[in-house]
Design an enzyme around this catalytic site. Structure first.
Site, PDB file in Angstrom:
ATOM      1  N   HIS A 277       0.837  -1.204   0.000  1.00 41.50           N
ATOM      2  CA  HIS A 277       0.000   0.000   0.000  1.00 41.50           C
ATOM      3  C   HIS A 277       0.870   1.251   0.000  1.00 41.50           C
ATOM      4  O   HIS A 277       2.020   1.202   0.431  1.00 41.50           O
ATOM      5  CB  HIS A 277      -0.810   0.094   1.303  1.00 41.50           C
ATOM      6  CG  HIS A 277      -1.626  -1.095   1.632  1.00 41.50           C
ATOM      7  ND1 HIS A 277      -2.986  -1.128   1.457  1.00 41.50           N
ATOM      8  CD2 HIS A 277      -1.289  -2.294   2.179  1.00 41.50           C
ATOM      9  CE1 HIS A 277      -3.457  -2.299   1.883  1.00 41.50           C
ATOM     10  NE2 HIS A 277      -2.452  -3.019   2.316  1.00 41.50           N
TER      11      HIS A 277
ATOM     12  N   HIS B 154      -2.770  -3.097  -3.176  1.00 37.31           N
ATOM     13  CA  HIS B 154      -4.141  -2.901  -2.718  1.00 37.31           C
ATOM     14  C   HIS B 154      -5.073  -2.724  -3.918  1.00 37.31           C
ATOM     15  O   HIS B 154      -6.213  -3.180  -3.919  1.00 37.31           O
ATOM     16  CB  HIS B 154      -4.191  -1.671  -1.799  1.00 37.31           C
ATOM     17  CG  HIS B 154      -5.339  -1.680  -0.844  1.00 37.31           C
ATOM     18  ND1 HIS B 154      -5.587  -0.641   0.017  1.00 37.31           N
ATOM     19  CD2 HIS B 154      -6.314  -2.595  -0.619  1.00 37.31           C
ATOM     20  CE1 HIS B 154      -6.682  -0.937   0.731  1.00 37.31           C
ATOM     21  NE2 HIS B 154      -7.130  -2.107   0.363  1.00 37.31           N
TER      22      HIS B 154
ATOM     23  N   GLU C 131       2.508  -1.009   4.573  1.00 37.28           N
ATOM     24  CA  GLU C 131       2.156   0.364   4.194  1.00 37.28           C
ATOM     25  C   GLU C 131       3.450   1.124   3.923  1.00 37.28           C
ATOM     26  O   GLU C 131       4.379   1.105   4.735  1.00 37.28           O
ATOM     27  CB  GLU C 131       1.390   1.063   5.322  1.00 37.28           C
ATOM     28  CG  GLU C 131      -0.028   0.570   5.497  1.00 37.28           C
ATOM     29  CD  GLU C 131      -1.037   1.238   4.547  1.00 37.28           C
ATOM     30  OE1 GLU C 131      -0.626   2.095   3.737  1.00 37.28           O
ATOM     31  OE2 GLU C 131      -2.226   0.877   4.636  1.00 37.28           O
TER      32      GLU C 131
END
Ligand SMILES: [Zn+2]
Length: 266
Positions: A42, A153, A105
């Site tokens: 992500h 994602h 992330e």
């Protein structure tokens, strides 16, 4: 200390120390693997402070957060536990992706409005990508995650998400042998053929679904299909991701969905 004492006692009587009662570990089942079957990448889409707050306090989370400046890898959730980063999502029909994945992330501003109102994506510093690559390699090796299950994602939730976006260098993961990548010669050969006769929308939808996406099978270039095409292009042909079916996109798609040579599992 209270937990250690019973463990010591159990060790003395020859048992493991994970239970407050005796468990016999003499037998091990052959058929088992890691609960982590997918690795999902992500961008955070915000500043460092905002990203850290969101990922630690606001109902979403990821196992790792890779900062851009200074480059640093933070672990926010133990790999054995579930993090909440995938949301409503699907890949090859699998939908419980939070439970079956490790999420990374990457600190990046994401998609922001440019001066003319257009959407602008921000570059990832190469050193940050180096850190992501090292982290991915380590996780994949320890959990035995398949190359075709290292995803963005946007792959698993194309109608809601575009991250990690067109500036994320997927090609570097391919060069590191981490993900499948379409062979350029095979793409060029097919592209020439598709320029003479572009497949219809139904063909694109069927191939996108075969690749892994949840995509409508309407035969019509509807907004959902364009969105899936757009995120596919962001990943494999980031120079243009307008969601229009074209010969190069068809060629990439066909090469990626060719049957694997026998004996080679994806
Ligand atoms: Zn995301």
């Amino acid at each position: 200390m209270k937990r250690i004492l019973p463990c010591l006692l159990l060790l003395l009587v020859g048992s493991g120390c994970h239970h407050p009662f005796a468990v016999d570990h003499s037998y091990v089942a052959k058929d088992q693997d890691s609960r982590a079957q997918f690795l999902i990448l992500h961008f955070t889409g915000g500043t460092w402070d905002a990203s850290l707050k969101t990922l630690t306090q606001e109902g979403v989370s990821a196992h790792y957060l890779v900062r851009d400046n200074p480059v640093r890898v933070y672990q926010l959730v133990d790999e054995s536990r579930r993090a909440y980063h995938a949301g409503v999502s699907s890949w090859k029909g699998q939908t419980q992706l939070n439970a079956a994945s490790i999420g990374i992330e990457i600190q990046n501003l994401g998609d922001t409005p440019g001066p003319g109102g257009e959407i602008v994506y921000h570059d990832y510093p190469p050193e940050q990508i180096d850190a992501v690559l090292a982290l991915v390699k380590d996780i994949v090796a320890r959990h035995g995650i398949r190359p075709d299950r290292i995803l963005g994602h946007s792959d698993i939730a194309p109608q809601r998400k575009v991250d990690p976006g067109p500036t994320f260098p997927w090609r570097r993961l391919a060069e590191a042998g981490l993900i499948p990548w379409p062979d350029p010669l095979a793409v060029a050969e097919r592209q020439a053929r598709f320029e003479k006769a572009l497949p219809d929308v139904k063909w694109f939808q069927a191939r996108l679904e075969q690749h892994g996406f949840k995509v409508p099978g309407t035969g019509v270039l509807d907004p959902d299909t364009r969105q899936v095409l757009s995120v596919f292009q962001m990943k494999y042909r980031p120079a243009r991701y307008d969601g229009q079916p074209d010969a190069e996109t068809a060629a990439i798609l066909e090469v990626l969905t060719m049957p694997m040579p026998s004996g080679r599992k994806p």
